[in-house]
Scaffold this motif. Sequence first.
Motif, PDB file in Angstrom:
ATOM      1  N   GLU A 165       0.820  -1.212   0.000  1.00  0.00           N
ATOM      2  CA  GLU A 165       0.000   0.000   0.000  1.00  0.00           C
ATOM      3  C   GLU A 165       0.855   1.264   0.000  1.00  0.00           C
ATOM      4  O   GLU A 165       0.339   2.369   0.196  1.00  0.00           O
ATOM      5  N   GLY A 166       2.155   1.098  -0.188  1.00  0.00           N
ATOM      6  CA  GLY A 166       3.053   2.243  -0.248  1.00  0.00           C
ATOM      7  C   GLY A 166       3.367   2.856   1.103  1.00  0.00           C
ATOM      8  O   GLY A 166       3.731   4.033   1.188  1.00  0.00           O
ATOM      9  N   VAL A 167       3.234   2.061   2.177  1.00  0.00           N
ATOM     10  CA  VAL A 167       3.461   2.551   3.536  1.00  0.00           C
ATOM     11  C   VAL A 167       4.667   1.839   4.151  1.00  0.00           C
ATOM     12  O   VAL A 167       4.810   0.622   4.010  1.00  0.00           O
ATOM     13  N   ASP A 168       5.512   2.605   4.822  1.00  0.00           N
ATOM     14  CA  ASP A 168       6.697   2.037   5.471  1.00  0.00           C
ATOM     15  C   ASP A 168       6.517   2.002   6.985  1.00  0.00           C
ATOM     16  O   ASP A 168       5.707   2.738   7.553  1.00  0.00           O
ATOM     17  N   TRP A 196      -2.255   0.762  12.190  1.00  0.00           N
ATOM     18  CA  TRP A 196      -2.553   1.443  10.921  1.00  0.00           C
ATOM     19  C   TRP A 196      -3.607   2.532  11.144  1.00  0.00           C
ATOM     20  O   TRP A 196      -3.473   3.647  10.624  1.00  0.00           O
ATOM     21  N   GLU A 197      -4.637   2.188  11.902  1.00  0.00           N
ATOM     22  CA  GLU A 197      -5.701   3.160  12.153  1.00  0.00           C
ATOM     23  C   GLU A 197      -5.191   4.363  12.948  1.00  0.00           C
ATOM     24  O   GLU A 197      -5.682   5.489  12.781  1.00  0.00           O
ATOM     25  N   ALA A 198      -4.199   4.118  13.805  1.00  0.00           N
ATOM     26  CA  ALA A 198      -3.694   5.199  14.653  1.00  0.00           C
ATOM     27  C   ALA A 198      -2.681   6.091  13.933  1.00  0.00           C
ATOM     28  O   ALA A 198      -2.515   7.262  14.299  1.00  0.00           O
ATOM     29  N   ALA A 199      -1.999   5.536  12.950  1.00  0.00           N
ATOM     30  CA  ALA A 199      -0.925   6.279  12.273  1.00  0.00           C
ATOM     31  C   ALA A 199      -1.495   7.340  11.338  1.00  0.00           C
ATOM     32  O   ALA A 199      -2.320   7.029  10.479  1.00  0.00           O
ATOM     33  N   PRO A 200      -1.043   8.596  11.460  1.00  0.00           N
ATOM     34  CA  PRO A 200      -1.563   9.632  10.576  1.00  0.00           C
ATOM     35  C   PRO A 200      -0.962   9.578   9.174  1.00  0.00           C
ATOM     36  O   PRO A 200      -1.574  10.034   8.207  1.00  0.00           O
ATOM     37  N   LYS A 201       0.257   9.036   9.061  1.00  0.00           N
ATOM     38  CA  LYS A 201       0.935   9.006   7.764  1.00  0.00           C
ATOM     39  C   LYS A 201       2.086   7.999   7.817  1.00  0.00           C
ATOM     40  O   LYS A 201       2.417   7.444   8.862  1.00  0.00           O
ATOM     41  N   SER A 202       2.677   7.772   6.655  1.00  0.00           N
ATOM     42  CA  SER A 202       3.866   6.924   6.551  1.00  0.00           C
ATOM     43  C   SER A 202       5.109   7.772   6.810  1.00  0.00           C
ATOM     44  O   SER A 202       5.152   8.947   6.426  1.00  0.00           O
ATOM     45  N   PRO A 203       6.125   7.210   7.497  1.00  0.00           N
ATOM     46  CA  PRO A 203       6.220   5.847   8.011  1.00  0.00           C
ATOM     47  C   PRO A 203       5.524   5.705   9.364  1.00  0.00           C
ATOM     48  O   PRO A 203       5.322   6.676  10.081  1.00  0.00           O
ATOM     49  N   ILE A 204       5.171   4.472   9.684  1.00  0.00           N
ATOM     50  CA  ILE A 204       4.576   4.166  10.979  1.00  0.00           C
ATOM     51  C   ILE A 204       5.670   4.245  12.038  1.00  0.00           C
ATOM     52  O   ILE A 204       6.746   3.684  11.880  1.00  0.00           O
ATOM     53  N   THR A 205       5.388   4.948  13.142  1.00  0.00           N
ATOM     54  CA  THR A 205       6.392   5.217  14.157  1.00  0.00           C
ATOM     55  C   THR A 205       6.150   4.402  15.434  1.00  0.00           C
ATOM     56  O   THR A 205       5.108   3.756  15.591  1.00  0.00           O
ATOM     57  N   VAL A 206       7.108   4.473  16.341  1.00  0.00           N
ATOM     58  CA  VAL A 206       6.966   3.811  17.629  1.00  0.00           C
ATOM     59  C   VAL A 206       5.757   4.360  18.382  1.00  0.00           C
ATOM     60  O   VAL A 206       5.019   3.602  19.034  1.00  0.00           O
ATOM     61  N   ALA A 207       5.544   5.671  18.278  1.00  0.00           N
ATOM     62  CA  ALA A 207       4.384   6.276  18.949  1.00  0.00           C
ATOM     63  C   ALA A 207       3.078   5.705  18.409  1.00  0.00           C
ATOM     64  O   ALA A 207       2.127   5.448  19.170  1.00  0.00           O
TER      65      ALA A 207
END
Length: 389
Positions: A249-252, A280-291
């Motif tokens: 899906e183009g997400v890191d 995924w639902e919590a992440a606002p954008k790529s890349p997905i972070t520890v937070a």
Amino acid sequence: MNSVTNPYSPGAGARPAALTGRDDVLTAWETSLQRVSRERIDQPLILHGLRGMGKTVLLAEFRRRALKRNWLVAKAEASIGSKLRDLLGESLYEPLLEISRPSAGKRALQALKTALSFKASYDMTGAWSFGVDLSDSTGGGADTGDLNTDIRLVIRDVSAAAGEDNVGLAVLIDEAQDLSTEDLTTLCAVAHEAVQSGWPVLIALAGLPSLPQILAEAKSYAERFRYMQITSLDEAAAIDALQDPAAEEGVDWEPYALAAAVEGAGRYPFFLQQIGHETWEAAPKSPITVADVEVGIARGSAALDNGFFRVRWDRATPGERNYLRAMKLAGNATIASSEVASSLGKKAAQVSTVRDRLISKGLIYAPEHGLLAYTVPGMAAFIDRQTLE
């Protein structure tokens, strides 16, 4: 991020976008499918492990791969009180419809007639119609009332019909530990005869860690079946299960975020899907972070508590929950049944009925004589989070 493109599937039995870490199991199945085409029949394949490891997903994949080769597939899920006769009969109807055509060969017509008699053996009020004239066909006889005879005849004739088209019959049964001793004994006996006689049939069963012992007690030669323990994924496979679908899906994922998610899920396939979904639902954008992962773990854990764990906890009576709490002393490891009884201030014999009910409900199992363990990974931690009731 976009919920529509969320690639993680925490539903029960849902196929993950990336089916990782199970190459050995899938290779074994593929090999068996190919061997049948050479008239070399394999022993039944038995998948066993704790809940949430993906056994149901693997059986579904077995079905998909068999259908891709144009096999006939009968897939069923057992439950407490279900009967093999009913499960097998109803699961055979759809594949038999596929061969019920005017141009059907002699063996196919024989299989249809045998299947009709088998249906009558457990459902006198119901009727199947295959739309072909079977009056001059051989077959039938699978309504004697003797389970072994009837199951043997229907599997023999349906697999022979499949062999007429140079394919085979796959019989797949999930939650097999819930079948009765008589059903398992019959299934083992028929599987044994199928191998000895070279019928083009493959049988795969999936169930809890107790399944191998249950089968061995049903028939001693069940020890020759092929057993594959389905455990948590190794670290590389767990990372791929999260990383690969996102990449599509183009997400890191940030490396530390991946490590945190894998650790939080304990590398259990179902937990990875739940935490991956919530992250995924919590992440606002790529890349997905520890937070993002920290939020995902919190939400994922709550979802698991309210679903995966809760539905099992709610099946237990207050007395059974006390027994489960007493088992918590050993965490997720095994514990002696005598120690559980002692912590309850009882003798082992006084709580044996409670223990047996929990085993019957599939909430605990006995990995060895006198030892007990939860069938659900993380159950001890869940119980810790519960208030006394």
